[in-house]
Scaffold this motif. Structure first.
Motif, PDB file in Angstrom:
ATOM      1  N   ASN A   1       0.747  -1.054   0.052  1.00  0.00           N
ATOM      2  CA  ASN A   1      -0.109   0.008   0.021  1.00  0.00           C
ATOM      3  C   ASN A   1       0.919   1.234  -0.132  1.00  0.00           C
ATOM      4  O   ASN A   1       1.444   1.459   1.005  1.00  0.00           O
ATOM      5  CB  ASN A   1      -0.865   0.077   1.196  1.00  0.00           C
ATOM      6  CG  ASN A   1      -1.800   1.290   1.177  1.00  0.00           C
ATOM      7  OD1 ASN A   1      -1.679   2.031   0.455  1.00  0.00           O
ATOM      8  ND2 ASN A   1      -2.726   1.269   2.396  1.00  0.00           N
ATOM      9  N   LEU A   2       0.932   1.942  -1.019  1.00  0.00           N
ATOM     10  CA  LEU A   2       1.808   3.019  -1.191  1.00  0.00           C
ATOM     11  C   LEU A   2       1.511   4.084  -0.163  1.00  0.00           C
ATOM     12  O   LEU A   2       2.402   5.184   0.001  1.00  0.00           O
ATOM     13  CB  LEU A   2       1.775   3.399  -2.797  1.00  0.00           C
ATOM     14  CG  LEU A   2       2.537   2.301  -3.906  1.00  0.00           C
ATOM     15  CD1 LEU A   2       2.549   3.280  -5.041  1.00  0.00           C
ATOM     16  CD2 LEU A   2       3.754   1.977  -3.255  1.00  0.00           C
ATOM     17  N   TYR A   3       0.243   3.991   0.199  1.00  0.00           N
ATOM     18  CA  TYR A   3      -0.186   5.318   1.206  1.00  0.00           C
ATOM     19  C   TYR A   3       0.490   5.050   2.658  1.00  0.00           C
ATOM     20  O   TYR A   3       0.692   6.119   3.265  1.00  0.00           O
ATOM     21  CB  TYR A   3      -1.668   5.477   1.354  1.00  0.00           C
ATOM     22  CG  TYR A   3      -2.241   5.891   0.009  1.00  0.00           C
ATOM     23  CD1 TYR A   3      -1.612   6.800  -0.778  1.00  0.00           C
ATOM     24  CD2 TYR A   3      -3.427   5.494  -0.432  1.00  0.00           C
ATOM     25  CE1 TYR A   3      -2.312   7.401  -1.971  1.00  0.00           C
ATOM     26  CE2 TYR A   3      -4.169   6.061  -1.771  1.00  0.00           C
ATOM     27  CZ  TYR A   3      -3.181   7.092  -2.558  1.00  0.00           C
ATOM     28  OH  TYR A   3      -4.034   7.235  -3.573  1.00  0.00           O
ATOM     29  N   LYS A   4       0.856   3.888   2.789  1.00  0.00           N
ATOM     30  CA  LYS A   4       1.338   3.401   4.000  1.00  0.00           C
ATOM     31  C   LYS A   4       2.977   3.624   4.000  1.00  0.00           C
ATOM     32  O   LYS A   4       3.534   2.943   3.110  1.00  0.00           O
ATOM     33  CB  LYS A   4       1.013   2.004   4.495  1.00  0.00           C
ATOM     34  CG  LYS A   4       1.480   1.475   5.715  1.00  0.00           C
ATOM     35  CD  LYS A   4       0.921   0.210   5.904  1.00  0.00           C
ATOM     36  CE  LYS A   4       1.551  -0.525   7.204  1.00  0.00           C
ATOM     37  NZ  LYS A   4       1.202  -1.954   7.342  1.00  0.00           N
ATOM     38  N   VAL A   5       3.493   4.338   4.908  1.00  0.00           N
ATOM     39  CA  VAL A   5       5.047   4.800   4.953  1.00  0.00           C
ATOM     40  C   VAL A   5       5.953   3.749   4.752  1.00  0.00           C
ATOM     41  O   VAL A   5       6.850   3.505   4.049  1.00  0.00           O
ATOM     42  CB  VAL A   5       5.372   5.848   5.773  1.00  0.00           C
ATOM     43  CG1 VAL A   5       5.113   5.139   7.269  1.00  0.00           C
ATOM     44  CG2 VAL A   5       6.612   6.370   5.606  1.00  0.00           C
ATOM     45  N   GLU A   6       5.600   2.453   5.707  1.00  0.00           N
ATOM     46  CA  GLU A   6       6.353   1.424   5.658  1.00  0.00           C
ATOM     47  C   GLU A   6       6.397   0.578   4.398  1.00  0.00           C
ATOM     48  O   GLU A   6       7.339   0.350   3.785  1.00  0.00           O
ATOM     49  CB  GLU A   6       5.855   0.333   6.849  1.00  0.00           C
ATOM     50  CG  GLU A   6       5.818   0.902   8.039  1.00  0.00           C
ATOM     51  CD  GLU A   6       4.693   1.809   8.564  1.00  0.00           C
ATOM     52  OE1 GLU A   6       4.867   2.065   9.651  1.00  0.00           O
ATOM     53  OE2 GLU A   6       3.952   1.901   7.709  1.00  0.00           O
ATOM     54  N   ASP A   7       5.126   0.658   3.812  1.00  0.00           N
ATOM     55  CA  ASP A   7       5.096  -0.066   2.448  1.00  0.00           C
ATOM     56  C   ASP A   7       5.767   0.790   1.384  1.00  0.00           C
ATOM     57  O   ASP A   7       6.368   0.275   0.217  1.00  0.00           O
ATOM     58  CB  ASP A   7       3.793  -0.374   2.021  1.00  0.00           C
ATOM     59  CG  ASP A   7       3.264  -1.666   2.666  1.00  0.00           C
ATOM     60  OD1 ASP A   7       3.848  -2.184   3.667  1.00  0.00           O
ATOM     61  OD2 ASP A   7       2.189  -2.066   2.581  1.00  0.00           O
TER      62      ASP A   7
END
Length: 330
Positions: free
Chosen positions: A268-274
């Protein structure tokens, strides 16, 4: 990942979408390690949609593989790029003469993380006036050490380069003057910015720590991952380019698909870790396929296929130099 690229200062940035056109002549190419459909499209002045249609690729064409044969347009008539900027002179470190109406100016030396909109805000001048005072091939890309003439600021002093990077001011909502972007692309980017505005994001300090940890986990030089992350976004997860490159590592959706394949799960590109994971894994893949560290850095910006087939573009070389300068300061 934002990939502005030009050939002899005339070819549009790699992250600029080309306007599709009917292609009458096609040739076959073989997919190699590190290639993506996006990079192949950019290198051949066409669109991913045109390649998907011509090659009857399933889905969005993200599942191409090494050794696969693809048809790409042949010749300059195959596609029509988006309109070129009015300026055709390559960017140099010497600023253009400001307009006649300007009686005084300040020379700003570009620092890590600077953007034209950030410089305009700092000196309280309009972005359009700042761009007009400088001969720039691509106002969206300036490099460390470059001199920018700031008109009407009442002096001729030069700003020294700082010992530590200064966070950039995102220019995600300001397309490069002279370029045309599909309304759907701009709308998608706006939607991404709106979505990220509602999501908590870590501080730059925490983001840097996350980049470092992720890079070490995947066997990537953490200093290199940090340098690219800084160059791309200033370690800002809410950064979104006008072509919808998202987050800290500025990952395009199609590159996010590639990152998901490398990770073995949907990212999920919106999730900083991902987002960081996608960038680190893509960087690792590029390093595994590139001939040098410099080529891998350039490939993150321009695309490995494009570099192999057309060489490293002028602004790609500047991008590499900027990343390496940041690397040395980490």
């Amino acid at each position: 990942m934002p990939l502005p690229a030009e050939v002899a200062a005339l070819t549009p940035p790699a992250h600029v979408l080309f306007a599709p056109a009917a292609a009458s002549d096609w040739r076959s190419i073989t997919v190699r390690g590190g290639d993506t459909l996006w990079h192949i499209a950019i290198a051949n002045h066409t669109t991913t949609r045109a390649l998907v249609t011509k090659n009857q690729l399933p889905g969005n064409g993200s599942l191409i593989h090494i050794g696969q044969k693809l048809l790409v347009p042949t010749g300059a008539a195959a596609t029509t790029p988006a309109p070129k900027p009015a300026t055709t002179k390559p960017a140099t470190t010497k600023p253009a003469t400001p307009p006649a109406a300007t009686t005084s100016a300040t020379v700003h030396v570009v620092r890590a993380g600077d953007t034209m909109s950030g410089i305009a805000a700092r000196y309280q001048v309009s972005l359009s006036r700042l761009i007009a005072a400088n001969t720039l091939t691509n106002p969206a890309f300036i490099r460390i050490g470059q001199k920018i003439m700031v008109p009407g600021t009442g002096g001729t002093t030069t700003t020294p380069a700082p010992s530590t990077p200064t966070p950039p001011t995102p220019t995600s909502s300001t397309p490069v003057p002279g370029w045309t972007y599909p309304a759907t692309t701009l709308a998608t980017a706006a939607a991404s910015r709106a979505a990220l505005a509602t999501i908590p994001v870590p501080s730059r300090t925490d983001t840097a720590a996350l980049i470092r940890t992720t890079a070490l986990r995947h066997g990537v030089d953490p200093k290199l991952a940090l340098a690219i992350g800084w160059q791309e976004s200033g370690w800002n997860q809410r950064a979104v380019s006008y072509t919808n490159a998202i987050g800290v590592m500025q990952i395009m959706p199609i590159s996010g698909t590639w990152g998901s394949q490398l990770a073995g799960r949907t990212l999920n590109l919106y999730k900083v870790e991902d987002n960081i994971t996608a960038g680190v894994l893509i960087l690792r893949a590029l390093q595994g396929s590139a001939e040098s560290k410099e080529q891998a850095i350039g490939a993150y910006y321009q695309g490995l296929y494009s570099i192999r087939s057309r060489g490293m573009f002028t602004d790609t070389k500047a991008y590499v130099a900027s990343v390496l300068a940041i690397y040395d300061r980490m």
